[in-house]
Design a protein around this motif. Structure first.
Motif, mmCIF file in Angstrom:
data_model
loop_
_atom_site.group_PDB
_atom_site.id
_atom_site.type_symbol
_atom_site.label_atom_id
_atom_site.label_comp_id
_atom_site.label_asym_id
_atom_site.label_seq_id
_atom_site.Cartn_x
_atom_site.Cartn_y
_atom_site.Cartn_z
ATOM 1 N N ASP A 79 0.864 -1.179 0.000
ATOM 2 C CA ASP A 79 0.000 0.000 0.000
ATOM 3 C C ASP A 79 0.899 1.226 0.000
ATOM 4 O O ASP A 79 1.567 1.533 0.990
ATOM 5 C CB ASP A 79 -0.906 -0.001 1.239
ATOM 6 C CG ASP A 79 -1.937 1.128 1.210
ATOM 7 O OD1 ASP A 79 -1.733 2.100 0.449
ATOM 8 O OD2 ASP A 79 -2.935 1.042 1.945
ATOM 9 N N THR A 127 0.313 4.203 0.237
ATOM 10 C CA THR A 127 -0.075 5.282 1.146
ATOM 11 C C THR A 127 0.456 5.062 2.562
ATOM 12 O O THR A 127 0.359 5.947 3.404
ATOM 13 C CB THR A 127 -1.612 5.426 1.210
ATOM 14 O OG1 THR A 127 -2.178 4.247 1.813
ATOM 15 C CG2 THR A 127 -2.185 5.629 -0.179
ATOM 16 N N ASP A 187 3.528 3.839 5.429
ATOM 17 C CA ASP A 187 4.964 3.930 5.660
ATOM 18 C C ASP A 187 5.350 2.958 6.785
ATOM 19 O O ASP A 187 5.041 3.230 7.940
ATOM 20 C CB ASP A 187 5.362 5.357 6.038
ATOM 21 C CG ASP A 187 6.880 5.511 6.172
ATOM 22 O OD1 ASP A 187 7.604 4.645 5.651
ATOM 23 O OD2 ASP A 187 7.312 6.495 6.821
ATOM 24 N N PRO A 227 5.351 0.835 2.973
ATOM 25 C CA PRO A 227 4.249 0.330 2.141
ATOM 26 C C PRO A 227 4.057 -1.177 2.229
ATOM 27 O O PRO A 227 2.976 -1.678 1.938
ATOM 28 C CB PRO A 227 4.650 0.758 0.728
ATOM 29 C CG PRO A 227 6.130 0.943 0.787
ATOM 30 C CD PRO A 227 6.433 1.423 2.165
#
Length: 235
Positions: free
Chosen positions: A193, A195, A197, A199
């Motif tokens: 993902d 978005t 951190d 990912p």
């Protein structure tokens, strides 16, 4: 620690190479080095790319050159014993509607579906590195009884979450993509993902344990993922 060969690839990339065959010990050393580099030299490093026996370090050449970076690397405190790894449970539904190649795979291996699931979920797999696709884990530890040559004619579309076997490796396709591995199940959890951190939810050096789930459990987990309530489980 082994004798590591370090060489400059160009003005922004330095390659560390480990001698010997692919092994769990080398995996642990590479993971420990990557952790130490990112922790202590993060202000100089753009990215580290791990492989089975190497670590490619991309650095900011405007701040440091290859020779000085090698000197800094050799100063790092590397203690594999202090490098903590985690064990993760990854749910997999092996029902045939999620496993397009399971029945022909059973025939090819002369094994029952139950035997294949038992063999596939038994090991604690090691995450050596990510590659091929963002979030695609290269795992070590597949039982030799499950090894099978890759398909001679790859599939144009492998669904996201597909758990597959190719050669002596197993892995999960994080996104839909072409692929030549034999799909034996599907995992409902997200593996990449952009978005978030980081990912990818798991790190190189961590361990994966596959857990067989029913279709009902699969759909429930999918719903949790959609609602944003799913939490990754420790093994």
């Amino acid at each position: 620690m082994r004798n590591i060969h370090i060489k400059s690839m160009d003005e922004s990339n330095l390659l560390m190479e480990w001698p010997g065959a692919i092994s769990k010990d080398i995996m642990k050393e590479i993971a420990a080095w990557q952790h130490a580099i990112e922790k202590n030299l993060g202000h100089l490093i753009i990215e580290c790319f791990a492989a089975y026996r190497s670590l490619l370090i991309t650095y900011d050449h405007q701040q440091i050159d290859a020779e000085d970076l090698e000197i800094e690397l050799l100063k790092l405190p590397i203690d594999r014993k202090k490098f903590r790894t985690k064990k993760w449970a990854v749910p997999v539904c092996y029902e045939e509607e999620f496993a397009q190649d399971l029945l022909p795979y059973c025939d090819a291996k002369k094994l029952t579906k139950k035997s294949i699931i038992k063999l596939h979920t038994a090991p604690l797999y090691d995450i050596h590195f990510y590659g091929f696709l963002p979030g695609f884990m290269y795992l070590g530890g597949l039982d030799e009884k499950l090894a099978i040559p890759r398909k001679s004619n790859p599939d144009a579309k492998i669904p996201a979450g597909s758990v597959a076997i190719g050669g002596n490796q197993t892995g999960i396709y994080p996104t839909q993509s072409p692929g030549g591995w034999h799909v034996i199940g599907n995992s409902p959890i997200p593996l990449f993902d952009i978005t978030l951190d980081p990912p990818c939810p798991f790190s190189p050096g961590d361990h994966i344990k596959f857990k067989a789930i029913s279709k009902k459990e699969y759909l429930k987990t999918k719903e949790e993922v959609t609602n944003g309530t799913y939490k990754y489980q420790k093994a």
